[in-house]
Design a protein around this motif. Sequence first.
Motif: not given
Length: 120
Positions: A8, A108-111, A113-118
């Motif tokens: 990171r 922003e799109k990736y974030r 999608e990640k929140l949606e998956d979580a």
Amino acid sequence: ICMANAIRDTMKKAQPNVLEPIMLVEIEIPAEFQGAVTASLSRRMGMIQNSDMNEDGSGLKVEVEVPLANMFGYSTELRSLTQGKGEFSMEYHRHSPVTRNVQDELMEKYRAEKLEDAAA
């Protein structure tokens, strides 16, 4: 855990960029459609590299570098602009960093999608 933190930290320091494929596009058109075609290439973020007129002045060959993502639907647009008389070919040329605003949109799109998956 240490390895993940090291990766990171390294990625933040490296300031990575998203790359996109850039295509070399060769377009052959009758000379009377030059203005319309070059305007359409500019809208697609095309960078004109070369432009040659035929010996008799009736046709034009234009070489342009255009991001691949901007080339979808170009065949139909070229036919429409040139009354079916224009032709083009396209081949891979290189990869180049996307513009900052496109990179921000992708992140922003990736974030999202990640929140949606979580949440699921």
